[in-house]
Scaffold this active site. Sequence first.
Site, short mmCIF file in Angstrom:
data_model
loop_
_atom_site.label_atom_id
_atom_site.label_comp_id
_atom_site.label_asym_id
_atom_site.label_seq_id
_atom_site.Cartn_x
_atom_site.Cartn_y
_atom_site.Cartn_z
N TYR A 230 3.69 -10.34 7.51
CA TYR A 230 3.64 -10.42 6.17
C TYR A 230 3.13 -11.53 5.66
O TYR A 230 3.80 -12.67 5.74
CB TYR A 230 5.17 -10.23 5.84
CG TYR A 230 5.96 -10.24 4.07
CD1 TYR A 230 5.52 -8.86 3.65
CD2 TYR A 230 6.03 -11.06 3.40
CE1 TYR A 230 5.26 -8.50 1.99
CE2 TYR A 230 6.17 -10.62 1.61
CZ TYR A 230 5.38 -9.39 1.69
OH TYR A 230 5.76 -8.89 -0.61
N GLU B 171 0.22 -8.83 -2.61
CA GLU B 171 0.89 -8.33 -1.04
C GLU B 171 0.27 -8.13 -0.62
O GLU B 171 -0.45 -7.40 -0.40
CB GLU B 171 2.33 -8.03 -1.45
CG GLU B 171 3.36 -7.23 -0.70
CD GLU B 171 4.16 -6.87 -0.72
OE1 GLU B 171 4.31 -5.61 -1.19
OE2 GLU B 171 5.34 -7.42 -0.87
#
Length: 386
Positions: free
Chosen positions: A109, A197
């Site tokens: 991530y 993101e």
Amino acid sequence: MNIHEYQAKELLSKYGVAVPMGKVASHEDEAEYIAKDLNVEKFVVKAQIHAGGRGKGGGVKVANSLEEVKRLASEILGMILVTHQTGPEGKLVTKVLVEEASNIATELYLGMVIDRATENIVIMASQEGGMEIEEVARTNPEKILKEHVDPTVGLLPYQCRKIAYFLGLKGKTVNKAVKLILGLYKAFTDNDCSLAEINPLIITNEGEVYALDAKMNFDDNALFRHPDVEKMHDPNEEDPTELEAKKWGISYVKLDGSIGCLVNGAGLAMSTMDIIKHHGAEPANFLDVGGGATAEQVLQALKMILSDPNVKAIFVNIFGGIMKCDTIAEGIITAAKEVGIEVPLIVRLEGTNVELGRKLLSESGLNIITGKDMGEAAAKAVEAAK
Ligand code: ADP
Ligand code: MG
């Protein structure tokens, strides 16, 4: 403003962020054609909607042949995709991204947001990729590295290496990740993003580092500096009433409650929602007609509120400054004549020309409940909605 994954990937690749090869299609034949052009053996067909969780919802599928790409594209295009971010009503898919399938070794991530408290950009990284980061933050906060970047200095290579090591990378993948993180940061700052993101950021079996998914949000107030970003706006992704509101210069956000609010000024609109909650009900919307609204805007605002079938009462809360109370009164009277207001209408007026406004309303013959102040009027609105 949000953009689609395929648009974010196009933008990011200009900044040197590595992404899988792929293109967007709005028809199954086009999807097949793109797949053929990619000249690989395995493909992924991905629904393009402004919501995450598409994988779990059935909007991301692997294909092993051109025929399969075509079949999956025809299945996904036109489907109502429901994910934990779309709400139960789901979203219609009108575009799919066809890209080469990666051989995923690890899913990580990587995210960036503006941290208002420290007035910095904060980069977040975690080995728990592919999952919801909010969940990781709640259950295992130590698994997320937060690296603050001073915007006047910018992101430094040592910070990127620190992130790469935290992600467990070694050897050549460290340099590839550093390049990707620097590219993402440059894209973020150049385009006035509020969020970027990459979930998941992947390491492939071949040792490549790719942004496999990409989500970007932009600061609406800075869009005038980025006409190319503004062009990526997809009106299909917006609530139709919110779009209509924008056309009239009204800020409207639909909510789930039963009390429609018509207010001038964002601060007063927020406190109006608070006071409705305080009295035990929920607002049906946020609505700010602005400081100097016209009778026409008031009329349009009332129409928007009335178009919501959940509305059981309307609370008009106006503080007349630049906006005059008689203008509001006129708008209400016209709306009542034109569209008919069948639910209880509670009005609290204060400020410029308040006497004239009240007189217009009381002589209009409309059935209006008034309150001497905001608290009393809100309580009456909540009572009337029952
Ligand atoms: P969402 O976050 O909306 O579910 P993602 O783009 O993150 O959508 O895709 C979900 C999952 O599908 C990823 O975590 C990954 O496992 C897989 N996936 C997505 N794109 C590819 C790709 N190009 N190659 C291989 N797997 C992929
Ligand atoms: Mg994702």
